[in-house]
Design an enzyme around this catalytic site. Sequence first.
Site, PDB file in Angstrom:
ATOM      1  N   TRP A 188       0.743  -1.242  -0.001  1.00  0.00           N
ATOM      2  CA  TRP A 188       0.025  -0.160   0.185  1.00  0.00           C
ATOM      3  C   TRP A 188       0.995   1.161   0.002  1.00  0.00           C
ATOM      4  O   TRP A 188       1.932   1.199   0.711  1.00  0.00           O
ATOM      5  CB  TRP A 188      -0.880   0.126   1.276  1.00  0.00           C
ATOM      6  CG  TRP A 188      -1.758   1.119   1.538  1.00  0.00           C
ATOM      7  CD1 TRP A 188      -2.679   1.781   0.474  1.00  0.00           C
ATOM      8  CD2 TRP A 188      -2.181   1.828   2.384  1.00  0.00           C
ATOM      9  NE1 TRP A 188      -3.256   2.865   1.170  1.00  0.00           N
ATOM     10  CE2 TRP A 188      -2.815   2.924   2.462  1.00  0.00           C
ATOM     11  CE3 TRP A 188      -1.396   1.832   3.815  1.00  0.00           C
ATOM     12  CZ2 TRP A 188      -3.196   3.812   3.235  1.00  0.00           C
ATOM     13  CZ3 TRP A 188      -1.681   2.858   4.891  1.00  0.00           C
ATOM     14  CH2 TRP A 188      -2.653   3.623   4.533  1.00  0.00           C
ATOM     15  N   ASP A 269      -1.193  -5.397   9.337  1.00  0.00           N
ATOM     16  CA  ASP A 269      -2.165  -4.535   8.717  1.00  0.00           C
ATOM     17  C   ASP A 269      -3.361  -5.099   8.235  1.00  0.00           C
ATOM     18  O   ASP A 269      -3.442  -5.797   7.316  1.00  0.00           O
ATOM     19  CB  ASP A 269      -1.490  -3.611   7.741  1.00  0.00           C
ATOM     20  CG  ASP A 269      -2.446  -2.284   7.385  1.00  0.00           C
ATOM     21  OD1 ASP A 269      -3.387  -2.302   7.863  1.00  0.00           O
ATOM     22  OD2 ASP A 269      -1.976  -1.620   6.228  1.00  0.00           O
ATOM     23  N   LYS A 305     -13.592  -0.078   5.163  1.00  0.00           N
ATOM     24  CA  LYS A 305     -13.961  -0.848   4.290  1.00  0.00           C
ATOM     25  C   LYS A 305     -15.314  -1.758   4.759  1.00  0.00           C
ATOM     26  O   LYS A 305     -16.441  -1.659   4.208  1.00  0.00           O
ATOM     27  CB  LYS A 305     -12.753  -1.907   3.638  1.00  0.00           C
ATOM     28  CG  LYS A 305     -11.578  -1.063   3.226  1.00  0.00           C
ATOM     29  CD  LYS A 305     -11.830  -0.098   2.094  1.00  0.00           C
ATOM     30  CE  LYS A 305     -10.668   0.544   1.524  1.00  0.00           C
ATOM     31  NZ  LYS A 305      -9.829   1.193   2.308  1.00  0.00           N
TER      32      LYS A 305
END
Length: 460
Positions: A188, A269, A305
């Site tokens: 990311w 993560d 999300k």
Amino acid sequence: MASTLLSLASATPSASLCFHEINKGKLNLGCINKEKTNPFIKAKSFGRVSMVVASNVSHFEGITMAPPDPILGVSEAFKADDHELKLNLGVGAYRTEELQPYVLDVVKKADKLLLEKGENLEYLPIEGLAAFNKVTAELLFGADNPVIKQQRVATVQGLSGTGSLRLAAALIERYFPGAKVLISSPTWGNHKNIFNEARVPWSEYRYYDPKTVGLDFEGMIADIKAAPEGSFILLHGCAHNPTGIDPTPEQWGVIADVIQEKNHIPFFDIAYQGFASGSLDTDAASVRMFVARGMEVIAAQSYSKNLGLYAERIGAINVVCSSPEAAARVKSQLKRIARPMYSNPPVHGARIVANIVGDSALFKEWNAEMEMMAGRIKNVRHKLFDSLSSKDKSGKDWSFVLKQIGMFSFTGLNKAQCDNMTNKWHVYMTKDGRISLAGLSLAKCEYLADAIIDSYHNVS
């Protein structure tokens, strides 16, 4: 007649330009002495008279223009395009089949209940909302996990995933000086920024294999083995961003073996729990495996999300320690770091999460909506694969699209091919070849397949 307004001194090195009393009043605007330099003032001499001229010089003159954000810049370019077939596959945010933003029904209900309760808006403690911290740790590790019951988890509410990662990075910088963080290649885009800002050194381990558009597992293991003992290994718990390529359960076991052997610290993560497979437990399996082995673990969470709480900035940092005493000390230091950084976190999103997880009916509804969102993305993924396979007559194997999981797909397109996607086909995406399937509809899969096939075969 009024007294003289302005007295002009002769232009000597010590001369001053003085403003005198007006109409015998008491207002004295003082003198400007030329001997004292000021970056905003320039003196110009006209014969025996000196005049003072303001100069537009900024203290911030040396600050350069920052480059645009590579992801958010995609959205700006998309908005400026008026083509009817344009697609924004850059930002990782869920969209409906009509490609509209989606607020979960369960979030609307929880929000309404909060309004009816009339909750106050007082400051939260530094560590955040206690009810949120309890349920977020239980969601990740399992409510019956021994580390929860033994109070060996230090949990602090953070500013979504980014803020939670930043707290952990600051903890590493302060208490593990010189320790390196290993991040996947690719990863990311914000990971590197976070560790750079925290002044934590990092390097990369191999992850993506461009030949197979799959996982370079051997390279990954070799690089983790080669890392200095006691390194922090940043792992994507599920739905790897940007590739969508996850290790198998067996591969996770090997990764855990190597990390234990090298006395590394696993740092997860977790941005997509429940959103990748549709199951909260399935998507937390990797983290729980490491914890079950007795390993100390760092894990950052986000609810952007899986609950669609993008703008609420709600997440957490969890540190699993070997004892409750160590967990208490770690939590105290995370709070110490957070206090001068942002003081305390926002309450609204935390209450939404706590109320949904704490209410059996709302929790059941949330699970159903997660399954629906994950299911729509899976359907789009299959449709895209079918379209690519039927349209491309070259014999290329597009099965990697099906092997990937979650919101993103890594197409394998290079920068020039990505530029062709945007310039010719009006498909907006990041230049590493990542596309967000959450921004794609079933109706537009064939159009996207045409764009990918053209870019792959006709642009080198």
